[in-house]
Design a protein around this motif. Sequence first.
Motif, short mmCIF file in Angstrom:
data_model
loop_
_atom_site.label_atom_id
_atom_site.label_comp_id
_atom_site.label_asym_id
_atom_site.label_seq_id
_atom_site.Cartn_x
_atom_site.Cartn_y
_atom_site.Cartn_z
N ARG A 1 50.73 48.70 41.42
CA ARG A 1 49.53 48.47 40.40
C ARG A 1 50.13 47.89 39.25
O ARG A 1 49.55 46.86 38.74
CB ARG A 1 49.00 49.83 39.86
CG ARG A 1 48.02 50.32 41.11
CD ARG A 1 47.13 51.66 40.36
NE ARG A 1 47.85 52.70 39.86
CZ ARG A 1 48.12 53.71 40.62
NH1 ARG A 1 47.81 53.75 41.73
NH2 ARG A 1 49.04 54.87 39.90
N GLN A 2 51.37 48.27 38.66
CA GLN A 2 51.90 47.57 37.73
C GLN A 2 52.30 46.04 37.92
O GLN A 2 52.12 45.28 37.06
CB GLN A 2 53.20 48.27 37.46
CG GLN A 2 53.26 49.83 37.23
CD GLN A 2 52.49 50.13 35.72
OE1 GLN A 2 52.20 49.32 35.01
NE2 GLN A 2 52.01 51.54 35.77
N GLN A 3 52.88 45.82 39.16
CA GLN A 3 53.32 44.51 39.68
C GLN A 3 52.17 43.33 39.62
O GLN A 3 52.18 42.32 39.43
CB GLN A 3 54.04 44.54 40.74
CG GLN A 3 54.83 43.27 41.10
CD GLN A 3 55.70 43.28 42.62
OE1 GLN A 3 56.14 44.40 42.69
NE2 GLN A 3 55.87 42.12 42.96
N ASN A 4 51.16 44.10 40.47
CA ASN A 4 50.05 43.11 40.93
C ASN A 4 48.75 43.01 39.87
O ASN A 4 47.77 42.61 39.82
CB ASN A 4 49.51 43.66 42.20
CG ASN A 4 50.38 43.54 43.30
OD1 ASN A 4 51.31 42.56 43.33
ND2 ASN A 4 50.52 44.37 44.37
N GLN A 5 48.93 44.19 38.67
CA GLN A 5 47.87 44.29 37.75
C GLN A 5 46.60 44.52 38.45
O GLN A 5 45.64 44.05 38.24
CB GLN A 5 47.97 42.96 36.92
CG GLN A 5 49.45 42.80 36.23
CD GLN A 5 49.25 41.88 34.93
OE1 GLN A 5 48.20 41.33 34.81
NE2 GLN A 5 50.11 41.85 34.28
N THR A 6 46.54 45.80 39.27
CA THR A 6 45.42 46.10 39.81
C THR A 6 45.00 47.72 39.38
O THR A 6 45.70 48.55 39.07
CB THR A 6 45.42 45.99 41.37
OG1 THR A 6 46.90 46.94 41.66
CG2 THR A 6 45.76 44.76 41.84
N ARG A 7 43.77 47.78 39.53
CA ARG A 7 43.13 49.05 39.08
C ARG A 7 43.29 50.08 40.33
O ARG A 7 43.02 49.44 41.55
CB ARG A 7 41.67 49.06 38.59
CG ARG A 7 41.50 48.18 37.25
CD ARG A 7 40.25 48.15 36.98
NE ARG A 7 40.03 47.29 35.79
CZ ARG A 7 38.57 47.32 34.99
NH1 ARG A 7 37.60 47.74 35.57
NH2 ARG A 7 38.66 46.60 33.72
N ILE A 8 43.08 51.28 39.97
CA ILE A 8 42.65 52.35 41.19
C ILE A 8 41.23 52.10 41.72
O ILE A 8 40.34 51.90 40.99
CB ILE A 8 42.95 53.66 40.61
CG1 ILE A 8 44.45 53.84 40.24
CG2 ILE A 8 42.27 54.75 41.80
CD1 ILE A 8 44.63 55.28 39.67
N THR A 9 41.09 52.14 43.02
CA THR A 9 39.88 51.61 43.52
C THR A 9 39.38 52.98 44.41
O THR A 9 40.25 54.05 44.75
CB THR A 9 39.64 50.49 44.42
OG1 THR A 9 40.83 50.92 45.46
CG2 THR A 9 39.97 49.43 43.50
N PHE A 10 38.07 53.04 44.90
CA PHE A 10 37.42 53.90 45.82
C PHE A 10 37.98 53.76 47.16
O PHE A 10 38.31 52.86 47.55
CB PHE A 10 36.24 53.99 45.74
CG PHE A 10 35.39 54.69 44.53
CD1 PHE A 10 35.71 55.71 44.02
CD2 PHE A 10 34.58 53.59 43.65
CE1 PHE A 10 35.05 55.95 42.81
CE2 PHE A 10 34.10 53.95 42.49
CZ PHE A 10 34.35 55.30 42.13
#
Length: 626
Positions: free
Chosen positions: A52-61
């Motif tokens: 998440r930190q590296q790809n700058q992504t949010r948590i998803t369902f």
Amino acid sequence: MSDNNVTIRDNLKEVYSDVYTPEVLSTLSALAPFNRRIKEVMTARMQRRAARQQNQTRITFLDPASTIPGTTITVQDAREGNFEGSVIPADLKRQWIQGTGPAAKPNTPVENSIRNVAYALLSGADGWMFDGEDALGQVATMSLDNQRNLKLAIHKDPLFLTVAARVSEEINWWSTSFLGRDIITDWEKQLDFTTKIFRARGLHLDDRHVRDTDGVAMAASLVDATLYVVNNYKALQQAGSSIVLYLPKIQTAEEAGVWSALLDALETQIGLESGTVKVYVLVEQLEATHQLMEIRAALGKHFVGYNTGRWDYINSVSDAMAWDKTFINPNIEAITMTYGYMRNYEDRVRRAVNTPDRNGNFALWQGGMEPNIPVGSEEGVSASMKKAIAGAEREQREGASGKWVAHWKMVHIVRPVWEEIGEANQLGREFPRLTYTQQDADGLILIEPAPTDIRGARNLLSVALQYGNAFGQGMQAAALKPADFFGNDDILYLMEDMATGEIRLSILWEWAHKGAILTENDVETGTKAGDVFTEALYERLRDEEYEKLLKAGNKDVFDSSKTTTLPIAREIADVYMLSEIKPPWFIDLLNINLNNLDLDVAKDRIRLYMDTLTNEGKRITENLDF
């Protein structure tokens, strides 16, 4: 000492033979293979965080067509309630007030340490969560003292009964002066009123005394659950009581499935019917709010309810969004249960528990923590108690079946909120089913305008430093307030535990590394509304707040700590705050320095931890003194 699959350090097997009984040791040995599985899901947790930190992504369902790992249940079935849950046992149907706190005190003889249990069981709380995690100090052998005291109390040992008789008099003395009446009429009968509940440590922590056959530190959750259940299941069942655990820090349904399999194996090992051990789950992690029905389904017949723990949840949101420069929390005082992402989180929990399983069973929702303590000036106590009651009334209206208090004195102040309504619980109250839209996901990280100011920064920093110091002294639950309010009885002390320590540094890290914009002018620092909160500003405030703690009286900051654990707490805060890579847990840096009073040793250990985290993406969670 070695017992097949486990090794216990030093001579603890002999010193705590009442805790490490033959049945406990054989059960630990049988369950030891779960240690590898727990370590696997914790590695996966860190890998998700790093991605998440590296790809700058949010948590998803989750994908509704997927299967919950480790189970045969599809995500869609879980969401629709197509799984077998639990009937709520009789002694959990009415839990208007649950108290929380440890069953032991640091460096204290049993007859004094066990007073914690007596106060809890004589408080009038419907249930008491005896804490093995956030509120229990871990210096020396406190985790074992905690288990010993619980066993003595649950088995009604003569030592415990003698202490309880004295404590009942002390409770009535206080209640007569504060409430105008006795709380306790028959102390022996009162001991049977409160449901005993135990919170094991989370899957992310290691036990300090036990290793598996490979020399790997044993997961604390495995040890805690085994010691508590094996030592007490017979006495609890003979008394007609349920065997109940609180499970903290679960992030995913997969992790819940590991817990479920562990509890199934534990029940099999000691001959209990499947589903006998009941669990509440603390919803403390952003990822968990995306998988609430899935977690319920994975725990199946064990699951009885959720608790909405405010502080840890704030920390998890902050951590999950550490990569997002636009996500900045305001002053901690502004982040109440009605704030932005918090109200959306609470709403999802109440909708999840009031979705029936395939047999029509609903689950319980235990509201959040009331940290106030009725000690201070008349004006200060009056204002704080009104706030506490208003908070309880709001949770009751929203659908909670009860709430938590952090001190036994709060039980009879807050309990009348539910007592006057008179409903045992709010099982089955109708709320819309959960949905899984982008709007839902956005709501779980919703930031709303609120103050971000120097006063807020000082409060965060002062209590963080004090908490780190208290932790090192063996008090993971401590009554604290910012140093500027020492001696001001209108500002009450609040019960702080590991969760509140975590979030204070987490928010400050956001401010310093994401350039929080101050919303107010401040005369002392000369900062203006619109200025950016910088690392240099953090360092100035740290120096000022630290100096206040050094000058504080022994009541607020133990004099002996000012040259031992307080400098270590400052070093930990500095490394955490000034690191570009945000540490996943403040508790990690504190844990590796337990029982250490040498600042140079602390610096070496902190450097080792941060190097390992940076270079290998791994946490050091074992006892470095083992």
